[in-house]
Design an enzyme around this catalytic site. Sequence first.
Site, short mmCIF file in Angstrom:
data_model
loop_
_atom_site.label_atom_id
_atom_site.label_comp_id
_atom_site.label_asym_id
_atom_site.label_seq_id
_atom_site.Cartn_x
_atom_site.Cartn_y
_atom_site.Cartn_z
N ASP A 24 37.41 49.11 52.84
CA ASP A 24 36.84 50.09 53.99
C ASP A 24 36.16 51.18 53.28
OD1 ASP A 24 38.95 52.00 52.96
OD2 ASP A 24 40.35 51.12 54.72
N CYS A 68 26.44 41.97 41.71
CA CYS A 68 26.12 40.45 41.33
C CYS A 68 27.12 40.30 40.05
CB CYS A 68 24.73 40.44 41.06
SG CYS A 68 23.73 40.42 42.51
N HIS A 118 39.59 43.49 46.43
CA HIS A 118 38.91 42.41 47.32
C HIS A 118 37.57 43.36 47.56
CE1 HIS A 118 42.43 40.56 48.14
NE2 HIS A 118 43.02 41.68 48.67
#
Length: 99
Positions: free
Chosen positions: A74, A99, A91
């Site tokens: 978040d 990338c 995560h």
Amino acid sequence: QGAVVLFTGAGLSTSCGIPDFRGPNGVWTREKQGMPKAQVDVSFVSAVPSIGHAIASQLVALGHVSRVVSQNVDGLHLRSGIPANKLTELHGNTFVETC
């Protein structure tokens, strides 16, 4: 001083109005039980860091915590003032592209 790693998860952001995923009313729990999605009162964009985020940020600033490891996506840890070089977001972060 500085040898402590703080590991955080969804519980830190639920007080900001962001639902968890695996709790009794979590996103995935509700989906698995065939229940409708929970009403979300706040988006990641409008969410404000909690007192817990502020305390974590202060502990880093004071040198008591050397790294914060988070499962949250978040962006609230960064917005609370925790420097990116002291934060591991397992995560990812919905506001950062790499990338």
